[in-house]
Design a protein around this motif. Structure first.
Motif, PDB file in Angstrom:
ATOM      1  N   LEU A 112     -31.852 -54.319 -29.899  1.00 46.36           N
ATOM      2  CA  LEU A 112     -32.489 -53.190 -30.600  1.00 46.36           C
ATOM      3  C   LEU A 112     -31.707 -52.219 -31.028  1.00 46.36           C
ATOM      4  CD1 LEU A 112     -35.087 -52.559 -32.186  1.00 46.36           C
ATOM      5  CD2 LEU A 112     -35.889 -51.477 -29.960  1.00 46.36           C
ATOM      6  N   ILE A 113     -30.644 -51.547 -29.873  1.00 45.54           N
ATOM      7  CA  ILE A 113     -29.985 -50.607 -30.085  1.00 45.54           C
ATOM      8  C   ILE A 113     -28.973 -51.023 -30.938  1.00 45.54           C
ATOM      9  CG2 ILE A 113     -28.242 -49.162 -28.908  1.00 45.54           C
ATOM     10  CD1 ILE A 113     -29.919 -49.198 -26.435  1.00 45.54           C
ATOM     11  N   ILE A 114     -28.286 -52.326 -30.577  1.00 46.59           N
ATOM     12  CA  ILE A 114     -27.226 -52.997 -31.566  1.00 46.59           C
ATOM     13  C   ILE A 114     -27.673 -52.894 -33.012  1.00 46.59           C
ATOM     14  CG2 ILE A 114     -25.617 -54.878 -32.025  1.00 46.59           C
ATOM     15  CD1 ILE A 114     -25.506 -55.203 -28.953  1.00 46.59           C
ATOM     16  N   THR A 115     -28.589 -53.196 -33.428  1.00 47.56           N
ATOM     17  CA  THR A 115     -29.293 -53.392 -34.562  1.00 47.56           C
ATOM     18  C   THR A 115     -29.096 -51.921 -35.432  1.00 47.56           C
ATOM     19  OG1 THR A 115     -30.667 -55.210 -34.103  1.00 47.56           O
ATOM     20  CG2 THR A 115     -31.279 -53.999 -36.121  1.00 47.56           C
ATOM     21  N   ALA A 116     -29.792 -50.896 -34.510  1.00 47.55           N
ATOM     22  CA  ALA A 116     -29.745 -49.672 -35.150  1.00 47.55           C
ATOM     23  C   ALA A 116     -28.116 -49.141 -35.407  1.00 47.55           C
ATOM     24  CB  ALA A 116     -30.314 -48.700 -34.280  1.00 47.55           C
ATOM     25  N   VAL A 117     -27.318 -49.596 -34.468  1.00 52.76           N
ATOM     26  CA  VAL A 117     -25.818 -49.088 -34.694  1.00 52.76           C
ATOM     27  C   VAL A 117     -25.376 -49.695 -35.963  1.00 52.76           C
ATOM     28  CG1 VAL A 117     -23.584 -48.954 -33.729  1.00 52.76           C
ATOM     29  CG2 VAL A 117     -25.629 -48.666 -32.230  1.00 52.76           C
ATOM     30  N   ASN A 118     -25.462 -51.015 -36.099  1.00 55.53           N
ATOM     31  CA  ASN A 118     -25.065 -51.833 -37.306  1.00 55.53           C
ATOM     32  C   ASN A 118     -25.314 -51.283 -38.391  1.00 55.53           C
ATOM     33  OD1 ASN A 118     -23.677 -53.427 -35.318  1.00 55.53           O
ATOM     34  ND2 ASN A 118     -25.101 -55.273 -35.844  1.00 55.53           N
ATOM     35  N   ILE A 119     -26.910 -50.722 -38.647  1.00 58.55           N
ATOM     36  CA  ILE A 119     -27.319 -50.207 -39.891  1.00 58.55           C
ATOM     37  C   ILE A 119     -26.472 -49.215 -40.237  1.00 58.55           C
ATOM     38  CG2 ILE A 119     -29.175 -49.065 -41.216  1.00 58.55           C
ATOM     39  CD1 ILE A 119     -30.908 -51.427 -39.534  1.00 58.55           C
ATOM     40  N   ILE A 120     -26.527 -48.142 -39.257  1.00 57.54           N
ATOM     41  CA  ILE A 120     -25.813 -46.801 -39.453  1.00 57.54           C
ATOM     42  C   ILE A 120     -24.392 -47.022 -39.729  1.00 57.54           C
ATOM     43  CG2 ILE A 120     -25.236 -44.531 -38.503  1.00 57.54           C
ATOM     44  CD1 ILE A 120     -27.910 -44.832 -36.754  1.00 57.54           C
ATOM     45  N   GLY A 121     -23.779 -47.817 -38.585  1.00 53.67           N
ATOM     46  CA  GLY A 121     -22.076 -48.007 -39.077  1.00 53.67           C
ATOM     47  C   GLY A 121     -22.006 -48.547 -40.414  1.00 53.67           C
ATOM     48  N   GLY A 122     -22.654 -49.675 -40.760  1.00 47.90           N
ATOM     49  CA  GLY A 122     -22.580 -50.524 -41.859  1.00 47.90           C
ATOM     50  C   GLY A 122     -22.427 -49.803 -43.091  1.00 47.90           C
ATOM     51  N   VAL A 123     -23.621 -48.898 -43.224  1.00 40.30           N
ATOM     52  CA  VAL A 123     -23.754 -47.924 -44.130  1.00 40.30           C
ATOM     53  C   VAL A 123     -22.639 -46.955 -44.688  1.00 40.30           C
ATOM     54  CG1 VAL A 123     -24.890 -45.941 -45.516  1.00 40.30           C
ATOM     55  CG2 VAL A 123     -26.246 -48.046 -44.669  1.00 40.30           C
ATOM     56  N   ALA A 124     -22.201 -46.374 -43.107  1.00 42.47           N
ATOM     57  CA  ALA A 124     -21.026 -45.412 -43.212  1.00 42.47           C
ATOM     58  C   ALA A 124     -19.711 -46.226 -43.612  1.00 42.47           C
ATOM     59  CB  ALA A 124     -20.756 -44.858 -41.914  1.00 42.47           C
ATOM     60  N   MET A 125     -19.499 -47.386 -43.239  1.00 43.93           N
ATOM     61  CA  MET A 125     -18.368 -48.193 -43.560  1.00 43.93           C
ATOM     62  C   MET A 125     -18.492 -48.555 -45.171  1.00 43.93           C
ATOM     63  SD  MET A 125     -16.127 -48.743 -41.207  1.00 43.93           S
ATOM     64  CE  MET A 125     -15.306 -50.184 -41.780  1.00 43.93           C
ATOM     65  N   GLY A 126     -19.372 -48.932 -45.778  1.00 44.38           N
ATOM     66  CA  GLY A 126     -19.724 -49.240 -47.051  1.00 44.38           C
ATOM     67  C   GLY A 126     -19.382 -48.180 -47.900  1.00 44.38           C
TER      68      GLY A 126
END
Length: 677
Positions: free
Chosen positions: A192-206
């Protein structure tokens, strides 16, 4: 290294490699597919295993799969953030499972998380915790049950050891499961934590690195993250379900599916009621009548079918039972099992059954175990298994003791009474039912529970029924312990001694003495209740004298002289001067002159009248000792001791015949009489 060991090692190693090194998307697809396959394998294995201990390594499996799944999460996160293309498996799960809709994907993912956290993980954790606690609490009772079965002969030593090992493995397994369930729960939390990190990090990277619009970046990386979460949470959900199945598994004799279906759909009247209810709902409500009426009829038809099957099985079972019984009658009787003779048997009437039934509070089985321990410590020999069985042919309160299938003693008790014995100094008598104590045939009375306290205050010795039976059984075993010692028992003693003192065993057996000759020496000692626990000293004495003679009676005398410290401690342990009766030297010489040797051993040729006069003289002198409250002990010269014992053993059960060489030098003796004839 075995292939299986190598495969497990590579599995763990690959997990640690993925934590450190970035892997290409095609390799990630392979690993994710492998992870899903492994999760299904674990689930179906837990469903169809017949016993939980068949998967005793399940806690370790949980740990390994959790580490591997976390490593896959890390690898997919790297690919999502760096390339935006984590591979076919992640993208497919994000688009196909979510229906290509971001909102639907998020909702499905949240539902999976809720199911895993709230339902399966929480329930499995609680069941594992309770099962572990109850398994540990039940261990002492299971151990006692095994000891009771072993003592009564229901199981062998090997079976008892196997059952104890199984109990130990069960306690270890459920204790480990209690902790291992935390792995799955922690893995879900980490996902669950990794999912939240992926969404935030992915938007930032994009937005920052790839120049994407924030809306496009959110759509793209959220779908990929949900796909990553789904591809991770579905195997995790399967393994959580497997854990729940394993810790709640109740059947040990059949496959999971067979038992589940038979228990759920095995009662015809239940199916009739369900079918009628469903059909009525279809008729009386706006529900789809075709669907509900059709489903109701299906349940009713299934009930009819199962009812017919049950009746057929009952008829077949009855016919088969009758055929087996008929075949058993027609078949020549197998008498092999009837040839087995139990060394010691305690049979009792149905009124004594509560004393032997632990479920009714009886402790007779525990007392029998203590008898074997006590005699092993006192005499140094193992008492054979004591068989306890009820016998409806006996009186309700009667019991008999058999040695090698032959009754040697019996007794009778009153179940709800106590036996009170006067030790000799009781001034005020108490009323009761007169009787005799079965072990020593002393006068006694049966009293009720209400009289017990008063009897004890008056000085009576009060004994409960289980103690009466246990004492009687102990005395009978002591009396017959010599004949109960077999050659196999001797071989076991020799093997035990050989582990610590191989040199003495190799010197004596079989070079100087055979197993049968050693058995006779040990039996001679046990016949007079001399402990053979110090087997090393006995063997050394035999080795010293076996070269000169193989006469087992003579060797027994040499061993007794070597054991004089133990013999002195047995008969002369009380402080002060010991009172004994001696033997007239003229009578000793007469006995020795009457000894004749033959190939079968020595025998005595005394005239019966002379023997009768000698026995009368012995009885007269022993009465002096009894009047003084002393033990019956006669002191003789070493050369005549065994022959005099042989003459008197049929007349005096408790008479101890000791030679001068068997008495320690610091023992003070006083002769109160002399046997003459």
């Amino acid at each position: 290294m075995k292939k299986a060991d190598l495969g497990v090692a590579l599995y763990l190693l690959s997990a640690f490699v993925m934590l450190i090194v970035s892997i290409p998307s095609w390799l990630l697809d392979i690993c994710l597919a492998l992870n899903i396959s492994l999760a299904f394998t674990i689930m179906f294995s837990t469903m169809f295993t017949k016993e939980v201990l068949d998967m005793s390594f399940y806690p370790t499996i949980l740990l390994f799969t959790t580490i591997f799944r976390i490593a896959l999460n890390v690898s997919s996160t790297k690919l999502i953030l760096t390339t935006g293309s984590p591979g076919n498996v992640v993208e497919t799960f994000g688009e196909y499972v979510g229906g290509g809709d971001l909102v639907v994907g998020i909702i499905v993912f949240i539902i999976l998380i809720i199911i895993q956290f709230v339902v399966i993980n929480k329930g499995s954790e609680r069941v594992a915790e309770v099962t572990a606690r109850f398994t540990l609490d039940a261990m002492p009772g299971k151990q006692m049950a095994i000891d009771a079965d072993l003592n009564t002969g229901a199981i062998t030593d090997a079976q008892a050891k196997e059952q104890r090992d199984k109990i130990q493995r069960e306690s270890s397994f459920f204790g480990s499961m209690d902790g291992a369930v935390k792995y799955v729960k922690g893995d879900a939390t980490a996902g669950l934590i990794i999912t939240a990190v992926n969404i935030i990090g992915g938007v930032a990277m994009g937005v920052l690195r790839q120049g994407m619009d924030i809306g496009d970046a959110f759509d793209r990386y959220t779908i990929l993250t949900i796909g990553d979460g789904l591809v991770s949470q579905i195997p995790s959900l399967l393994i959580s379900l497997s854990t729940g199945i394993l810790v709640t598994k109740g059947s040990k004799d059949a496959d999971f599916g067979t038992v589940l279906v038979s228990q759920l759909f095995g009662i015809p009247k239940v199916l009739y009621m369900v079918g009628a209810t469903i059909a009525v709902l279809g008729i009386l409500t706006p529900l789809n009548d075709v669907l509900f009426i059709g489903l109701g009829l299906a349940f009713i038809i299934a009930g009819r079918s199962i009812s017919g099957t049950i009746k057929t099985e009952e008829i077949e079972a009855k016919v088969e039972e009758e055929e087996v019984a008929a075949e058993e009658i027609r078949r020549p009787e197998n008498v092999t099992s009837l040839l087995q003779v139990d060394p010691i048997e305690l049979e009792f009437g149905y009124g004594i059954i509560p004393l032997a039934d632990s479920n009714q509070g009886g402790d007779l089985l525990d007392r029998v175990v203590m008898i074997r321990r006590q005699i092993a410590l006192e005499l140094g020999t193992i008492v054979p298994i004591i068989r306890l069985r009820d016998n409806i042919q006996l009186n309700p309160n009667q019991y008999i003791i058999k040695i090698k299938g032959i009754q040697v003693s019996e007794g009778e008790i009153l179940f709800d009474h106590y036996l009170a014995m006067n030790p000799g100094y009781v001034e005020e008598e108490i009323t009761g039912i007169p009787t005799f104590e079965p072990s020593f045939h002393l006068p006694a009375i049966w009293i009720t529970e209400g009289q017990r306290e008063r009897a004890e205050s008056l000085g009576y010795t009060v004994v409960d029924p289980p103690s009466i039976i246990a004492t009687h059984l102990t005395e009978v075993i002591r009396k017959h312990i010599a004949e109960l010692m077999t050659r196999q028992d001797v071989q076991n003693l020799v093997n035990n001694l050989k582990e610590t003192n191989p040199s003495i065993v190799e010197e004596l057996v079989p070079k100087l003495l055979g197993l049968g000759e050693i058995q006779k020496v040990l039996q001679n000692l046990l016949k007079e209740e001399i402990s053979i626990r110090d087997l090393l000293t006995i063997f050394e004495a035999l080795a010293d004298h076996a070269a000169a003679t193989r006469d087992t009676d003579l060797l027994t005398e040499y061993v007794r002289q070597t054991l004089k410290r133990a013999i002195s401690n047995k008969y002369f342990s009380e402080p002060g001067t010991a009172s004994v009766v001696t033997l007239d030297p003229k009578l000793e010489q007469e006995i020795m002159n009457s000894v004749k040797q033959s190939e079968q051993g020595a025998y005595i040729t005394l005239d019966p009248e002379r023997i009768k006069l000698m026995i009368e003289s012995v009885r007269k002198e022993l009465e002096k000792l009894e009047s003084m409250g002393k033990s019956s002990i006669i002191l003789t010269s070493p050369i005549v001791r065994m022959y005099f014992k042989r003459l008197t053993e049929d007349y005096f059960n408790d008479l101890a015949v000791v030679s001068y060489n068997e008495v320690e030098s610091d023992v003070e003796l006083q002769s109160v009489g002399m046997v003459t004839a």
